[in-house]
Structure formats: C-alpha cells, structure tokens
Design a protein around this motif. Structure first.
Motif, PDB file in Angstrom:
ATOM      1  N   VAL A  29       2.776   7.624  -7.260  1.00 40.79           N
ATOM      2  CA  VAL A  29       3.503   6.552  -7.953  1.00 40.79           C
ATOM      3  C   VAL A  29       4.148   7.108  -9.221  1.00 40.79           C
ATOM      4  CG1 VAL A  29       3.263   4.349  -9.176  1.00 40.79           C
ATOM      5  CG2 VAL A  29       2.135   4.682  -6.969  1.00 40.79           C
ATOM      6  N   TYR A  30       3.384   7.925  -9.964  1.00 42.43           N
ATOM      7  CA  TYR A  30       3.953   8.547 -11.169  1.00 42.43           C
ATOM      8  C   TYR A  30       5.190   9.381 -10.806  1.00 42.43           C
ATOM      9  CZ  TYR A  30       4.759  11.570 -15.107  1.00 42.43           C
ATOM     10  OH  TYR A  30       5.370  12.245 -16.131  1.00 42.43           O
ATOM     11  N   TRP A  31       5.062  10.246  -9.813  1.00 45.09           N
ATOM     12  CA  TRP A  31       6.172  11.095  -9.391  1.00 45.09           C
ATOM     13  C   TRP A  31       7.378  10.248  -8.978  1.00 45.09           C
ATOM     14  CZ3 TRP A  31       8.787  11.167  -4.785  1.00 45.09           C
ATOM     15  CH2 TRP A  31       9.744  12.173  -4.659  1.00 45.09           C
ATOM     16  N   PHE A  32       7.112   9.217  -8.183  1.00 41.89           N
ATOM     17  CA  PHE A  32       8.192   8.366  -7.700  1.00 41.89           C
ATOM     18  C   PHE A  32       8.984   7.776  -8.865  1.00 41.89           C
ATOM     19  CE2 PHE A  32       9.839   4.180  -6.474  1.00 41.89           C
ATOM     20  CZ  PHE A  32      10.676   4.553  -5.427  1.00 41.89           C
ATOM     21  N   PHE A  33       8.278   7.209  -9.837  1.00 42.78           N
ATOM     22  CA  PHE A  33       8.969   6.576 -10.952  1.00 42.78           C
ATOM     23  C   PHE A  33       9.541   7.592 -11.947  1.00 42.78           C
ATOM     24  CE2 PHE A  33       6.773   2.901  -9.295  1.00 42.78           C
ATOM     25  CZ  PHE A  33       7.729   1.915  -9.440  1.00 42.78           C
ATOM     26  N   ALA A  34       8.774   8.631 -12.290  1.00 41.38           N
ATOM     27  CA  ALA A  34       9.221   9.594 -13.304  1.00 41.38           C
ATOM     28  C   ALA A  34      10.284  10.544 -12.787  1.00 41.38           C
ATOM     29  CB  ALA A  34       8.032  10.384 -13.843  1.00 41.38           C
ATOM     30  N   ARG A  35      10.057  11.104 -11.619  1.00 42.44           N
ATOM     31  CA  ARG A  35      10.958  12.145 -11.125  1.00 42.44           C
ATOM     32  C   ARG A  35      12.030  11.621 -10.187  1.00 42.44           C
ATOM     33  NH1 ARG A  35       8.682  17.481 -11.690  1.00 42.44           N
ATOM     34  NH2 ARG A  35       7.739  17.451 -13.762  1.00 42.44           N
ATOM     35  N   VAL A  39      12.386   7.094 -14.510  1.00 40.38           N
ATOM     36  CA  VAL A  39      11.783   6.232 -15.530  1.00 40.38           C
ATOM     37  C   VAL A  39      11.031   7.115 -16.522  1.00 40.38           C
ATOM     38  CG1 VAL A  39      10.075   4.380 -15.878  1.00 40.38           C
ATOM     39  CG2 VAL A  39      11.609   4.313 -13.893  1.00 40.38           C
ATOM     40  N   ASN A  40      11.004   6.730 -17.788  1.00 41.40           N
ATOM     41  CA  ASN A  40      10.272   7.450 -18.822  1.00 41.40           C
ATOM     42  C   ASN A  40       8.856   7.757 -18.353  1.00 41.40           C
ATOM     43  OD1 ASN A  40       8.178   7.002 -21.197  1.00 41.40           O
ATOM     44  ND2 ASN A  40      10.017   7.940 -22.069  1.00 41.40           N
TER      45      ASN A  40
END
Length: 137
Positions: A29-35, A39-40
């Motif tokens: 989920v972090y990768w999806f949103f950040a990379r 998203v910040n």
C-alpha cells in the motif's frame, strides 16, 4: 510429535505468518501510494498504516489469539490505540531516517516494520488479547 510442536508454537507461528502478511499489505500500500501514484511518503505511510491495522486486527483476533471476548469494541479500541503508538514509531522512523538522515525510504520502511511487528506482538499478548480463547469482559 509434530502436533505437540505445533500446539506449543502455534500462536507465534501464526503471528509470524500474519505479521509478514500485514507487513506485505503495509509495504505494498505504501509503495502504491508513494511510488506509483506519487503521494507524499508521510501520507502514504498513514494510508498504509490504516489498511494494515484493519487487516491485522481481523487476523489477530480470529486466528492468532482466537479471542472469544464479547466486548469486541474494547478489543478494537485497545488494538487501534496500541497500533497508533507503533504507527507513531513508524512515522518517527520515516521522518528521522528519510528527511533528516536521507536514507532510502523503502529500506527504512522495511526496517521500521520489523520493529513494529515485535512491539505489536508484545502489546497484543500483554494488553489486548489476554487469555487466548477465553470469554473476557
């Protein structure tokens, strides 16, 4: 013999399995949103935390600690409160090591998750799902 071994270590094995899956949820989920979306990284960390905590509560309650507590709201409150504490540790790690010390965000995300998993087991065992399989208040 194998059954005895399984019963002796079942909780830790299942916690490990679901801990890994929770970490995978968090990192993907972090990768999806950040990379992928851009998203910040701090907002991405928050989104990843929320979704992984929801996953962890369900799996920990049902499969790891086999809670029969009738007061699910109290368990949920405690679970989210302690996960908020470990999530805060995750945020601090990300800020300190990414913004201040300029380490790679994905490396820090993985290391931080290892620390969080250990803390979460201790919190769950001692404060949230006390008395495996027992009907608590």
């Amino acid at each position: 013999m194998m059954w005895k071994w399984w019963r002796q270590y079942q909780e830790i094995i299942l916690y490990g399995i679901f801990g890994v899956l929770t970490t995978v949820v968090n990192i993907i989920v972090y990768w999806f949103f950040a990379r992928f979306i851009g998203v910040n990284y701090l907002l991405s960390t928050a989104i990843a935390w929320i979704l992984s905590v929801l996953f962890a509560f369900i799996t920990n309650r049902l499969y790891v600690f086999e809670s029969k507590n009738q007061n699910i709201w109290k368990e949920m409150y405690l679970f989210f409160t302690f996960r908020l504490l470990s999530g805060l540790i995750d945020f601090i790690d990300m800020y300190l090591f990414v913004d201040v010390l300029h380490f790679d965000d994905m490396v820090i995300k993985i290391v931080s998750n290892v620390i969080v998993i250990v803390l979460n087991y201790v919190f769950s065992k001692l404060f949230i799902f006390k008395g495996k399989g027992k009907e608590n208040e």
